[in-house]
Design a protein around this motif. Structure first.
Motif, PDB file in Angstrom:
ATOM      1  N   SER A   7      -1.996   4.200  10.834  1.00  0.00           N
ATOM      2  CA  SER A   7      -3.386   4.036  11.232  1.00  0.00           C
ATOM      3  C   SER A   7      -3.514   3.909  12.739  1.00  0.00           C
ATOM      4  O   SER A   7      -2.637   3.367  13.415  1.00  0.00           O
ATOM      5  N   SER A   8      -4.633   4.381  13.256  1.00  0.00           N
ATOM      6  CA  SER A   8      -4.936   4.196  14.672  1.00  0.00           C
ATOM      7  C   SER A   8      -5.719   2.907  14.901  1.00  0.00           C
ATOM      8  O   SER A   8      -6.093   2.606  16.033  1.00  0.00           O
ATOM      9  N   ILE A   9      -5.962   2.157  13.836  1.00  0.00           N
ATOM     10  CA  ILE A   9      -6.676   0.888  13.972  1.00  0.00           C
ATOM     11  C   ILE A   9      -5.749  -0.105  14.670  1.00  0.00           C
ATOM     12  O   ILE A   9      -4.627  -0.339  14.220  1.00  0.00           O
ATOM     13  N   PRO A  10      -6.198  -0.686  15.780  1.00  0.00           N
ATOM     14  CA  PRO A  10      -5.315  -1.608  16.520  1.00  0.00           C
ATOM     15  C   PRO A  10      -5.112  -2.926  15.770  1.00  0.00           C
ATOM     16  O   PRO A  10      -5.945  -3.340  14.973  1.00  0.00           O
ATOM     17  N   TYR A  11      -3.987  -3.575  16.047  1.00  0.00           N
ATOM     18  CA  TYR A  11      -3.690  -4.871  15.437  1.00  0.00           C
ATOM     19  C   TYR A  11      -4.427  -6.009  16.135  1.00  0.00           C
ATOM     20  O   TYR A  11      -4.553  -7.090  15.595  1.00  0.00           O
ATOM     21  N   SER A  12      -4.884  -5.766  17.354  1.00  0.00           N
ATOM     22  CA  SER A  12      -5.636  -6.785  18.069  1.00  0.00           C
ATOM     23  C   SER A  12      -6.889  -6.135  18.662  1.00  0.00           C
ATOM     24  O   SER A  12      -7.013  -4.915  18.672  1.00  0.00           O
ATOM     25  N   VAL A  13      -7.776  -6.961  19.142  1.00  0.00           N
ATOM     26  CA  VAL A  13      -9.037  -6.467  19.675  1.00  0.00           C
ATOM     27  C   VAL A  13      -9.122  -6.734  21.178  1.00  0.00           C
ATOM     28  O   VAL A  13      -8.432  -7.604  21.702  1.00  0.00           O
ATOM     29  N   ASP A  14      -9.979  -5.995  21.831  1.00  0.00           N
ATOM     30  CA  ASP A  14     -10.246  -6.185  23.248  1.00  0.00           C
ATOM     31  C   ASP A  14     -11.406  -7.175  23.363  1.00  0.00           C
ATOM     32  O   ASP A  14     -12.574  -6.803  23.219  1.00  0.00           O
ATOM     33  N   ILE A  15     -11.082  -8.421  23.594  1.00  0.00           N
ATOM     34  CA  ILE A  15     -12.079  -9.496  23.637  1.00  0.00           C
ATOM     35  C   ILE A  15     -13.142  -9.219  24.695  1.00  0.00           C
ATOM     36  O   ILE A  15     -14.333  -9.461  24.469  1.00  0.00           O
ATOM     37  N   GLU A  16     -12.744  -8.697  25.845  1.00  0.00           N
ATOM     38  CA  GLU A  16     -13.709  -8.421  26.908  1.00  0.00           C
ATOM     39  C   GLU A  16     -14.735  -7.383  26.456  1.00  0.00           C
ATOM     40  O   GLU A  16     -15.932  -7.539  26.695  1.00  0.00           O
ATOM     41  N   LYS A  17     -14.295  -6.333  25.778  1.00  0.00           N
ATOM     42  CA  LYS A  17     -15.239  -5.324  25.279  1.00  0.00           C
ATOM     43  C   LYS A  17     -16.172  -5.909  24.226  1.00  0.00           C
ATOM     44  O   LYS A  17     -17.357  -5.593  24.187  1.00  0.00           O
ATOM     45  N   ASN A  42     -17.137  -9.050  24.048  1.00  0.00           N
ATOM     46  CA  ASN A  42     -18.089  -9.891  24.774  1.00  0.00           C
ATOM     47  C   ASN A  42     -19.166  -9.057  25.463  1.00  0.00           C
ATOM     48  O   ASN A  42     -20.340  -9.416  25.463  1.00  0.00           O
ATOM     49  N   GLN A  43     -18.762  -7.911  26.045  1.00  0.00           N
ATOM     50  CA  GLN A  43     -19.735  -7.021  26.688  1.00  0.00           C
ATOM     51  C   GLN A  43     -20.726  -6.482  25.657  1.00  0.00           C
ATOM     52  O   GLN A  43     -21.932  -6.440  25.915  1.00  0.00           O
ATOM     53  N   LEU A  44     -20.225  -6.061  24.512  1.00  0.00           N
ATOM     54  CA  LEU A  44     -21.095  -5.540  23.456  1.00  0.00           C
ATOM     55  C   LEU A  44     -22.041  -6.626  22.955  1.00  0.00           C
ATOM     56  O   LEU A  44     -23.236  -6.397  22.767  1.00  0.00           O
ATOM     57  N   TYR A  45     -21.523  -7.815  22.768  1.00  0.00           N
ATOM     58  CA  TYR A  45     -22.351  -8.947  22.332  1.00  0.00           C
ATOM     59  C   TYR A  45     -23.488  -9.201  23.322  1.00  0.00           C
ATOM     60  O   TYR A  45     -24.649  -9.342  22.932  1.00  0.00           O
ATOM     61  N   LYS A  46     -23.138  -9.270  24.604  1.00  0.00           N
ATOM     62  CA  LYS A  46     -24.166  -9.519  25.623  1.00  0.00           C
ATOM     63  C   LYS A  46     -25.201  -8.409  25.641  1.00  0.00           C
ATOM     64  O   LYS A  46     -26.399  -8.681  25.763  1.00  0.00           O
ATOM     65  N   LEU A  47     -24.748  -7.179  25.481  1.00  0.00           N
ATOM     66  CA  LEU A  47     -25.663  -6.044  25.465  1.00  0.00           C
ATOM     67  C   LEU A  47     -26.622  -6.147  24.272  1.00  0.00           C
ATOM     68  O   LEU A  47     -27.833  -5.969  24.412  1.00  0.00           O
TER      69      LEU A  47
END
Length: 105
Positions: free
Chosen positions: A83-93, A95-100
């Motif tokens: 799978s190309s699904i990552p095992y971890s997430v980009d927290i900064e991205k 947070n940016q999406l949440y703020k948006l």
């Protein structure tokens, strides 16, 4: 206060030795996760044989050891996907999406 005490009757009687509702949801997530990796989308509503199987788990129709063997099989199936699904997430991205989404900024 909203707890369903009937949920524990089979366990208290010694008829089953696992939390059947919890186990049913675990299998629901395993089956749905496999579908995500196979077909690119989760299963939200189950029907047919899959629904019957999940309800059989919920109703305590299987022995614990049998269920755990099935869990191992499903976990091995999940592990077999490339799978190309990552095992971890980009927290900064995130947070940016949440703020948006929340603040439009």
């Amino acid at each position: 206060k909203n707890r369903n005490d009937d949920r524990w009757i089979m366990q208290e009687r010694g008829e089953i030795d696992y939390d059947s509702k919890n186990m049913m949801h675990c299998f629901r997530l395993l089956i749905s996760g496999i579908n995500v990796l196979k077909n690119g989308e989760p299963i939200v509503r189950f029907s047919g044989d899959e629904l019957k199987f999940l309800m059989d788990i919920r109703n305590g129709k299987f022995e614990y050891d049998y269920i755990m063997n099935l869990v191992d099989e499903k976990m091995n199936e999940l592990d077999s996907f490339n799978s190309s699904i990552p095992y971890s997430v980009d927290i900064e991205k995130i947070n940016q999406l949440y703020k948006l989404l929340m603040f439009g900024a």
